[in-house]
Design a protein around this motif. Sequence first.
Motif, PDB file in Angstrom:
ATOM      1  N   ARG A 220       0.810  -1.231   0.000  1.00 39.71           N
ATOM      2  CA  ARG A 220       0.000   0.000   0.000  1.00 39.71           C
ATOM      3  C   ARG A 220       0.839   1.276   0.000  1.00 39.71           C
ATOM      4  O   ARG A 220       0.292   2.370   0.011  1.00 39.71           O
ATOM      5  N   GLY A 221       2.166   1.141   0.003  1.00 35.17           N
ATOM      6  CA  GLY A 221       3.034   2.311  -0.022  1.00 35.17           C
ATOM      7  C   GLY A 221       3.033   3.090   1.274  1.00 35.17           C
ATOM      8  O   GLY A 221       3.132   4.327   1.262  1.00 35.17           O
ATOM      9  N   LEU A 222       2.948   2.379   2.403  1.00 35.20           N
ATOM     10  CA  LEU A 222       2.872   3.017   3.714  1.00 35.20           C
ATOM     11  C   LEU A 222       4.169   2.814   4.481  1.00 35.20           C
ATOM     12  O   LEU A 222       4.841   1.782   4.340  1.00 35.20           O
ATOM     13  N   ASP A 223       4.526   3.773   5.333  1.00 31.95           N
ATOM     14  CA  ASP A 223       5.672   3.585   6.210  1.00 31.95           C
ATOM     15  C   ASP A 223       5.229   2.799   7.447  1.00 31.95           C
ATOM     16  O   ASP A 223       4.038   2.478   7.589  1.00 31.95           O
ATOM     17  N   PRO A 224       6.159   2.444   8.357  1.00 29.95           N
ATOM     18  CA  PRO A 224       5.775   1.620   9.506  1.00 29.95           C
ATOM     19  C   PRO A 224       4.699   2.220  10.394  1.00 29.95           C
ATOM     20  O   PRO A 224       4.002   1.484  11.104  1.00 29.95           O
ATOM     21  N   SER A 225       4.516   3.532  10.343  1.00 31.73           N
ATOM     22  CA  SER A 225       3.464   4.154  11.157  1.00 31.73           C
ATOM     23  C   SER A 225       2.099   4.093  10.486  1.00 31.73           C
ATOM     24  O   SER A 225       1.088   4.450  11.087  1.00 31.73           O
ATOM     25  N   GLY A 226       2.064   3.672   9.225  1.00 29.51           N
ATOM     26  CA  GLY A 226       0.810   3.636   8.468  1.00 29.51           C
ATOM     27  C   GLY A 226       0.569   4.876   7.636  1.00 29.51           C
ATOM     28  O   GLY A 226      -0.467   4.996   6.982  1.00 29.51           O
ATOM     29  N   ALA A 227       1.524   5.815   7.620  1.00 27.13           N
ATOM     30  CA  ALA A 227       1.384   7.036   6.821  1.00 27.13           C
ATOM     31  C   ALA A 227       1.869   6.790   5.392  1.00 27.13           C
ATOM     32  O   ALA A 227       2.718   5.921   5.146  1.00 27.13           O
ATOM     33  N   GLU A 228       1.327   7.571   4.457  1.00 28.02           N
ATOM     34  CA  GLU A 228       1.758   7.457   3.068  1.00 28.02           C
ATOM     35  C   GLU A 228       3.234   7.775   2.952  1.00 28.02           C
ATOM     36  O   GLU A 228       3.696   8.824   3.404  1.00 28.02           O
ATOM     37  N   ALA A 229       3.993   6.879   2.331  1.00 27.07           N
ATOM     38  CA  ALA A 229       5.439   7.066   2.219  1.00 27.07           C
ATOM     39  C   ALA A 229       5.870   7.521   0.832  1.00 27.07           C
ATOM     40  O   ALA A 229       6.949   8.082   0.678  1.00 27.07           O
ATOM     41  N   CYS A 230       5.034   7.263  -0.178  1.00 30.61           N
ATOM     42  CA  CYS A 230       5.438   7.544  -1.562  1.00 30.61           C
ATOM     43  C   CYS A 230       4.215   8.007  -2.343  1.00 30.61           C
ATOM     44  O   CYS A 230       3.328   7.197  -2.624  1.00 30.61           O
ATOM     45  N   PRO A 231       4.146   9.281  -2.713  1.00 29.88           N
ATOM     46  CA  PRO A 231       2.956   9.770  -3.402  1.00 29.88           C
ATOM     47  C   PRO A 231       2.716   9.147  -4.769  1.00 29.88           C
ATOM     48  O   PRO A 231       1.576   9.118  -5.245  1.00 29.88           O
ATOM     49  N   ASP A 232       3.751   8.639  -5.417  1.00 28.78           N
ATOM     50  CA  ASP A 232       3.545   8.007  -6.730  1.00 28.78           C
ATOM     51  C   ASP A 232       3.735   6.486  -6.665  1.00 28.78           C
ATOM     52  O   ASP A 232       4.048   5.846  -7.674  1.00 28.78           O
ATOM     53  N   HIS A 233       3.537   5.915  -5.478  1.00 33.42           N
ATOM     54  CA  HIS A 233       3.577   4.450  -5.332  1.00 33.42           C
ATOM     55  C   HIS A 233       2.542   3.820  -6.245  1.00 33.42           C
ATOM     56  O   HIS A 233       1.426   4.327  -6.400  1.00 33.42           O
ATOM     57  N   ARG A 234       2.908   2.682  -6.848  1.00 30.09           N
ATOM     58  CA  ARG A 234       1.997   2.022  -7.779  1.00 30.09           C
ATOM     59  C   ARG A 234       1.850   0.553  -7.432  1.00 30.09           C
ATOM     60  O   ARG A 234       2.814  -0.109  -7.042  1.00 30.09           O
ATOM     61  N   THR A 235       0.647   0.061  -7.598  1.00 29.82           N
ATOM     62  CA  THR A 235       0.375  -1.367  -7.405  1.00 29.82           C
ATOM     63  C   THR A 235      -0.049  -2.029  -8.707  1.00 29.82           C
ATOM     64  O   THR A 235      -0.389  -3.207  -8.715  1.00 29.82           O
ATOM     65  N   ARG A 236      -0.028  -1.278  -9.777  1.00 32.06           N
ATOM     66  CA  ARG A 236      -0.430  -1.821 -11.073  1.00 32.06           C
ATOM     67  C   ARG A 236       0.269  -1.036 -12.171  1.00 32.06           C
ATOM     68  O   ARG A 236       0.487   0.169 -12.062  1.00 32.06           O
ATOM     69  N   VAL A 237       0.638  -1.747 -13.232  1.00 27.98           N
ATOM     70  CA  VAL A 237       1.209  -1.091 -14.399  1.00 27.98           C
ATOM     71  C   VAL A 237       0.419  -1.558 -15.610  1.00 27.98           C
ATOM     72  O   VAL A 237       0.036  -2.718 -15.709  1.00 27.98           O
TER      73      VAL A 237
END
Length: 252
Positions: A220-237
Motif C-alpha cells: 500500500r506504499g505506507l511507512d511503519p506508522s501507516g502514513a503514506e510514504a510515496c505519493p507516486d507508489h503504484r500497485t499496477r502497471v
Amino acid sequence: MELIAYVFPGWEPQLRPASSRRDWMDASPEQFAYRCLPLKMANAHGWEVLSPCGFTAIWNGGMRPEDVVIRCDAGTRPDQAPVALFGQATLTFHIPAIFRTPPGWNLWLSGSPNAAKDGIAPLGGLIETDWSPYSFTMNWRFTRAKHSVRFEAGEPIAFLMPIARDTVDGFSARIAPVETEPGLREAYLAWSASRDAFHERMAAEPLSAPADKWQKLYYRGLDPSGAEACPDHRTRVRACPFSAAPAPIAKA
C-alpha cells in the motif's frame, strides 16, 4: 514517448501488454503469491511477443545446430517456425518487426519474468532500438538433454521493456552504515517489530479472510506508522496495446 514496431508486408508480430498473471501464482494457496507486489509488477512491466505456432523441440545434448530437433504443428508457415540456428543448445525465434524507441532508449529483451519453463531457459539481450535498422532474434537455451519442450501457439516467447541507455552508467554505488541515513534505522526496526507482532497475532488468532493474512505496508506504499510514504507508489502497471498498422500508402 512511443514504442513502434515497423513491419514489412507479411510480417505479423503477435504483441500484447504483458500480463501480471502467472499460472503458478494462480495455483498458490489463496493465490498468496500475488501478495508479493514486486513479483506482480515485474510480470506486467513491458510487452510480450507471442509464438505464432505450436511446436515441440528436443535437444540431444550436442552443440551443433542439428542437435536440436523441432517439430511444428500442422499448418505452421515456414517463416514463422523457430529454428536451431546457432548451435550451443539454443532455439531461435525470429521477431518479425524493427522496433524503434525514443532517442537514448534501449529495449531489454528476455523471457517473461517469473515464468519458468522446464528444460529450457530464455537468454536476455539489450538492443539499441533508437537507431538500429535491424530486426533481432529471441533465443532460448536448453538446460536438459533428451527432454521434450512444448510451446503452444500464443504462448509468450519474449518480453520487451524499454530502459534508458544511461540507466546503469548514471549510477554510483556504495555500501554505507544504516545510521548515515536519518530515520532509516528506526523505521526499519519499527517495521521489523510490527511484522513479528503481526505474525505472532496470526499464529494465536488465525484470520479467515485472505486479505487479512498479510500486513500490506509495502503493498500500500505506507511507512511503519501507516502514513503514506510515496505519493507516486503504484500497485499496477498498464502497458498500452500496440495499435494496428496503417494501410500502405499507394504509389503514384
